[in-house]
Enzyme design. Structure first.
Site, PDB file in Angstrom:
ATOM      1  N   HIS A 136      -3.892   6.096   3.187  1.00  0.00           N
ATOM      2  CA  HIS A 136      -4.633   4.885   2.842  1.00  0.00           C
ATOM      3  C   HIS A 136      -4.061   3.654   3.545  1.00  0.00           C
ATOM      4  O   HIS A 136      -4.796   2.853   4.136  1.00  0.00           O
ATOM      5  CB  HIS A 136      -4.627   4.702   1.320  1.00  0.00           C
TER       6      HIS A 136
ATOM      7  N   SER B  74     -11.500  -1.291  -0.401  1.00  0.00           N
ATOM      8  CA  SER B  74     -10.233  -1.339   0.339  1.00  0.00           C
ATOM      9  C   SER B  74     -10.481  -1.628   1.810  1.00  0.00           C
ATOM     10  O   SER B  74      -9.796  -2.437   2.439  1.00  0.00           O
ATOM     11  CB  SER B  74      -9.505   0.010   0.226  1.00  0.00           C
TER      12      SER B  74
ATOM     13  N   ASP C  46       0.843  -1.196   0.000  1.00  0.00           N
ATOM     14  CA  ASP C  46       0.000   0.000   0.000  1.00  0.00           C
ATOM     15  C   ASP C  46       0.879   1.248   0.000  1.00  0.00           C
ATOM     16  O   ASP C  46       1.967   1.237  -0.573  1.00  0.00           O
ATOM     17  CB  ASP C  46      -0.931  -0.041   1.214  1.00  0.00           C
TER      18      ASP C  46
ATOM     19  N   ASN D  34     -14.521  -0.204  -6.793  1.00  0.00           N
ATOM     20  CA  ASN D  34     -15.630   0.663  -6.382  1.00  0.00           C
ATOM     21  C   ASN D  34     -16.421   1.215  -7.564  1.00  0.00           C
ATOM     22  O   ASN D  34     -16.821   2.375  -7.578  1.00  0.00           O
ATOM     23  CB  ASN D  34     -15.091   1.841  -5.552  1.00  0.00           C
TER      24      ASN D  34
ATOM     25  N   TYR E 104      -8.207 -12.509 -10.351  1.00  0.00           N
ATOM     26  CA  TYR E 104      -7.437 -13.736 -10.515  1.00  0.00           C
ATOM     27  C   TYR E 104      -7.945 -14.804  -9.547  1.00  0.00           C
ATOM     28  O   TYR E 104      -8.287 -14.514  -8.395  1.00  0.00           O
ATOM     29  CB  TYR E 104      -5.948 -13.487 -10.278  1.00  0.00           C
TER      30      TYR E 104
END
Length: 383
Positions: free
Chosen positions: A163, A317, A130, A254, A267
């Protein structure tokens, strides 16, 4: 393979300014990669441009910026060239400053406090790829390992966006009465800073982050980011991390889409996460549908923020960090479970969504730490 010719070509083609775009050069033969890497160390003295090349042993690839990537020549040498795409964190749908809350609603919603007598995620290692983390945050004082700063290897992965700190707080905050408590308060977060202050990264940085997580023996990788197009290089490295026994949790995006998810969540080797609101319904912004494995609280989630504060954010997230925390609780109690077994268990023990949204039994539900660890809880009660 003529390594001298390859390295000479790379030296002549490398754009050290980076303006020509970045590229991923993958080797199809492991021994070719190892020998080329050995030769690269020698030829760097002759061709200074080669010093800008980075490498991933897990993917068996080189990363560099090429002016004129001659795919035909590379293919003749058994190499594949791919553009190094950009990728972004799944930024929040809303954001506001909040005061600390002891146990946020999402942590309560998934039932984490009810299983803390059985598991707190003790010593489970979670690589959070991140924007870094706030190492001075009171909530995270006992929750952070050293990690790695991929954009500046000499520095700690300090967060300059917020974040990553928010994600780390939901997973493992242990701030007590003066702060907040995350889902797995005794797990350890290892921040892997691959994203800049804008929340943007290159696929090659993500690959290097996954490579580091495998070498550093993480149990879980949290990936709260995504992109619309696939990358064969990213797909390959995700598969290799999964084969190494690491559980990979990824946010679905989103975009309010009902039949898709962003990559890497799309995946098969990842656990793809959608977001729910306080009512246990799919959040209005969340992707949904067949590519989602599990849902978790993701709307108006309060967690740690830069400068020792807290902030409310929404997004898949935030949902992903709840799932990573729940898996940490499970792994601390059942350390021998494989990534595949954990995904199946998550889906099987999920709390059903509201009736209107759960049209089919096969549709995934919302993560429940209580259901996930039910056997352990029952045995503890009997004892």
């Amino acid at each position: 393979m003529d390594y001298a010719k390859l390295l000479r070509l790379l030296s002549n083609s490398i754009d050290t300014s980076g303006k020509s775009g970045r590229h991923i050069v993958r080797f199809l033969q492991p021994d070719h990669y190892n020998e080329c890497l050995s030769q690269l160390l020698k030829y760097r003295r002759i061709y200074p441009a080669l010093r800008s090349i980075r490498s991933s042993s897990l993917l068996q690839a080189l990363f560099c910026s090429l002016r004129y990537p001659d795919s035909t020549f590379f293919e003749e040498l058994g190499l594949l060239v791919e553009s190094d795409s950009t990728i972004s964190v799944h930024s929040s749908a809303s954001s506001s400053k909040e005061r600390a809350t002891d146990i946020p609603w999402g942590v309560k919603r998934i039932g984490a406090p009810e299983v803390w007598s059985v598991s707190t995620g003790y010593r489970i290692r979670i690589g959070v790829i991140d924007t870094g983390a706030d190492y001075s945050h009171p909530d995270l004082r006992y929750s952070l390992g050293r990690g790695i700063h991929l954009l500046n290897r000499a520095s700690l992965p300090h967060d300059d966006n917020g974040h990553g700190t928010h994600i780390a707080g939901t997973i493992a905050a242990a701030g007590g009465a003066q702060g907040m408590i995350g889902v797995a308060p005794r797990s350890l977060i290892y921040p892997v800073k691959a994203f800049d202050h804008n929340g943007s990264a290159f696929v090659s940085d993500i690959i290097l982050g996954i490579d580091w997580c495998v070498r550093s023996r993480m149990n879980i990788i949290n990936m709260s980011f995504g992109m619309k197009s696939t990358s064969q290089a990213l797909k390959n490295v995700v598969r290799k991390a999964n084969e190494a026994g690491i559980v990979i949790v990824a946010s679905s995006g989103n975009d309010k889409k009902q039949r898709t998810a962003d990559y890497p969540a799309k995946y098969a080797q990842t656990i793809s996460v959608g977001a729910t609101n306080r009512d246990g319904k799919i959040a209005s912004f969340s992707n949904s549908g067949p590519y989602i494995d599990i849902y978790a609280p993701g709307e108006k989630i309060t967690s740690s923020w830069l400068g020792g504060g807290h902030r409310e954010m929404s997004g898949t997230s935030m949902a992903t960090s709840h799932v990573s925390g729940a898996i940490a609780l499970l792994l601390a109690a059942r350390p021998n479970l494989t990534p595949g077994e954990i995904k199946r268990r998550l889906r099987r023990t999920a709390r059903p969504l509201s009736t209107s949204q759960a049209r089919a039994r096969s549709r995934p539900g919302e993560v429940s730490a209580v259901r996930l660890l039910r056997g352990k809880i029952e045995r503890r009660g009997q004892g």
